[in-house]
Design a protein around this motif. Structure first.
Motif, PDB file in Angstrom:
ATOM      1  N   GLY A 139       0.809  -1.212   0.000  1.00 29.12           N
ATOM      2  CA  GLY A 139       0.000   0.000   0.000  1.00 29.12           C
ATOM      3  C   GLY A 139       0.841   1.261   0.000  1.00 29.12           C
ATOM      4  N   PHE A 140       1.994   1.232   0.680  1.00 31.32           N
ATOM      5  CA  PHE A 140       2.863   2.408   0.687  1.00 31.32           C
ATOM      6  C   PHE A 140       3.437   2.653  -0.708  1.00 31.32           C
ATOM      7  N   VAL A 141       3.875   1.593  -1.363  1.00 30.86           N
ATOM      8  CA  VAL A 141       4.409   1.731  -2.729  1.00 30.86           C
ATOM      9  C   VAL A 141       3.330   2.274  -3.655  1.00 30.86           C
ATOM     10  N   GLN A 142       2.114   1.759  -3.513  1.00 29.53           N
ATOM     11  CA  GLN A 142       1.009   2.245  -4.340  1.00 29.53           C
ATOM     12  C   GLN A 142       0.729   3.718  -4.074  1.00 29.53           C
ATOM     13  N   SER A 143       0.768   4.122  -2.803  1.00 29.61           N
ATOM     14  CA  SER A 143       0.482   5.523  -2.477  1.00 29.61           C
ATOM     15  C   SER A 143       1.519   6.451  -3.103  1.00 29.61           C
ATOM     16  N   VAL A 144       2.792   6.060  -3.085  1.00 28.86           N
ATOM     17  CA  VAL A 144       3.840   6.885  -3.716  1.00 28.86           C
ATOM     18  C   VAL A 144       3.571   6.998  -5.209  1.00 28.86           C
ATOM     19  N   ALA A 145       3.291   5.849  -5.851  1.00 28.12           N
ATOM     20  CA  ALA A 145       3.060   5.849  -7.293  1.00 28.12           C
ATOM     21  C   ALA A 145       1.827   6.678  -7.655  1.00 28.12           C
ATOM     22  N   LEU A 146       0.777   6.562  -6.891  1.00 29.60           N
ATOM     23  CA  LEU A 146      -0.460   7.291  -7.198  1.00 29.60           C
ATOM     24  C   LEU A 146      -0.307   8.795  -6.949  1.00 29.60           C
ATOM     25  N   VAL A 147       0.396   9.166  -5.891  1.00 29.92           N
ATOM     26  CA  VAL A 147       0.649  10.595  -5.653  1.00 29.92           C
ATOM     27  C   VAL A 147       1.465  11.180  -6.785  1.00 29.92           C
ATOM     28  N   VAL A 148       2.483  10.461  -7.228  1.00 32.77           N
ATOM     29  CA  VAL A 148       3.297  10.927  -8.364  1.00 32.77           C
ATOM     30  C   VAL A 148       2.441  11.047  -9.615  1.00 32.77           C
ATOM     31  N   ALA A 149       1.511  10.064  -9.783  1.00 33.44           N
ATOM     32  CA  ALA A 149       0.616  10.127 -10.947  1.00 33.44           C
ATOM     33  C   ALA A 149      -0.261  11.363 -10.902  1.00 33.44           C
ATOM     34  N   GLY A 150      -0.598  11.845  -9.710  1.00 38.03           N
ATOM     35  CA  GLY A 150      -1.368  13.080  -9.610  1.00 38.03           C
ATOM     36  C   GLY A 150      -0.518  14.323  -9.771  1.00 38.03           C
ATOM     37  N   VAL A 151       0.712  14.210  -9.331  1.00 40.42           N
ATOM     38  CA  VAL A 151       1.606  15.368  -9.395  1.00 40.42           C
ATOM     39  C   VAL A 151       1.978  15.701 -10.840  1.00 40.42           C
ATOM     40  N   LEU A 152       2.346  14.697 -11.614  1.00 40.91           N
ATOM     41  CA  LEU A 152       2.960  14.934 -12.922  1.00 40.91           C
ATOM     42  C   LEU A 152       2.096  15.747 -13.884  1.00 40.91           C
ATOM     43  N   PRO A 153       0.833  15.402 -14.115  1.00 42.95           N
ATOM     44  CA  PRO A 153       0.073  16.204 -15.102  1.00 42.95           C
ATOM     45  C   PRO A 153      -0.177  17.639 -14.642  1.00 42.95           C
TER      46      PRO A 153
END
Length: 378
Positions: free
Chosen positions: A121-135
């Protein structure tokens, strides 16, 4: 007539959906206040404020509505938590990464996903936050303004402290409920074990009662039939002899006729008591039927069996039954003795040999012991 809506079963909302709805509703309001205070110091367009209201006031209710009506509520709520992470990443980038705000946003989503997915879940949270940050960062341009006002910083600290406290409290409540459930399960297991023990004891008691004569307490003929073949086989296997005593109360019908059946029953019980007093623990005493008793004595030769039979006969004659404590009811025993394998090697034949010896004792005048004279072939 009730409508279909009235007849419809109410939704059973998964506890995760209920808990996250409560936490999301109150924490999003606080987060909206913190973000709004920070945005008030920035040049934010009107649509930015609209998005803030939609995100932190409307979205929690929409997420709850969709999750509780989903076929798989837990999977739907997990998707909601992932949406939270993407949206929070977008807000971090839109506000140019203020440290305290970014910290509380990331902490919230990472704690939620870790609670249900573990390290994954922590790895997913990092990936998902980055996915929101980038665009958002690509659209608005990369900029870093980590500073926040003292009020926003203090509110951020308060919000994250309150959030972690709520999470800890929920964890404590779940742990207590789990502990209580385990205690209930343990109590139920103990109760079931007690019931099983009682059932086994009752089964043993019923089995014992099924093998006992209700009047005398001796084994009954049913038990004898089930046991005697096994006893003979053991004697044969171990190279031992065994003696069978057929015992009959002389003139028992006369006792019943003169003194009544109640006294007759007392005499039968008295006979069983004397029999029990003078047998070994390995011997098997049975009420064979009516006033007849049978005593099986393993590892016993003819001479020893004859001594036991004579002792029983003499003891019985010397202890007449006192009806109602005062009226003497004289009674005698006739006993026939047969020995395995001298007189027979099969149960039916051995019993027949003892019965013939008993008949001989009766024929010779009663109150005596006779030993079978000839071998009965199986």
């Amino acid at each position: 007539m009730p409508s279909q809506t009235e007849n419809a079963a109410p939704y059973r909302v998964h506890w995760t959906v209920r808990m996250n709805h409560r936490n999301r509703t109150f924490s999003f309001v606080l987060l909206g206040v913190v973000l709004g205070l920070h945005m008030s110091r920035m040049d934010v367009a009107a649509w930015g404020w609209v998005l803030l209201g939609v995100q932190f006031l409307v979205y929690p209710q929409v997420a709850y509505f969709t999750a509780k009506r989903a076929k798989d509520q837990l999977a739907a709520e997990t998707r909601n938590m992932r949406v939270d992470a993407v949206c929070f990443g977008a807000w971090m980038a839109a506000l140019h990464f203020p440290v305290w705000i970014a910290f509380i946003l990331f902490t919230g989503v990472s704690q939620n996903l870790m609670a249900f997915k573990g390290p994954k879940g922590f790895v997913q949270s990092v990936a998902l936050v980055v996915a929101g940050v980038l665009p958002v960062a690509w659209f608005t341009g990369w900029a870093f303004h980590p500073a926040t006002s003292g009020l926003v910083t203090a509110l951020s600290i308060s919000v994250i402290t309150l959030y972690l406290g709520v999470v800890a409290l929920d964890g404590h409540r779940r742990s207590m409920r789990l502990h209580e459930a385990r205690l209930q399960v343990r109590s139920s297991e103990q109760a079931s074990q007690r019931q099983l023990t009682e059932i086994q004891a009752l089964h043993g008691l019923l089995k014992e009662q099924a093998n006992r004569d209700g009047l005398t307490g001796l084994y009954n003929r049913r038990y004898l039939d089930a046991t005697i073949e096994r006893e003979l086989a053991r004697c044969e296997r171990e190279g031992q002899q065994g003696a069978l005593l057929m015992i009959d109360i002389d003139r028992f019908k006369q006792i019943n006729d003169v003194h009544g059946h109640q006294v007759g029953d007392d005499v039968l019980r008295h006979t069983a008591d004397i029999l029990n007093e003078r047998v070994r623990s390995s011997d098997i005493g049975c009420r064979y039927g009516g006033e007849e008793f049978l005593l099986w004595m393993p590892n016993t030769q003819a001479a020893a069996a004859l001594d036991v039979a004579e002792d029983l006969r003499r003891s019985y004659a010397a202890s007449p039954w006192l009806a109602q404590g005062k009226q003497v009811v004289p009674a005698m025993l006739s006993i026939g003795v047969a020995v395995f394998p001298d007189h027979a090697s099969q149960a039916d034949s051995l019993i027949a040999a003892a019965d013939r010896a008993l008949y001989q004792a009766k024929h010779e005048g009663r109150n005596r012991v006779c030993v079978a004279r000839s071998r009965v072939q199986a």
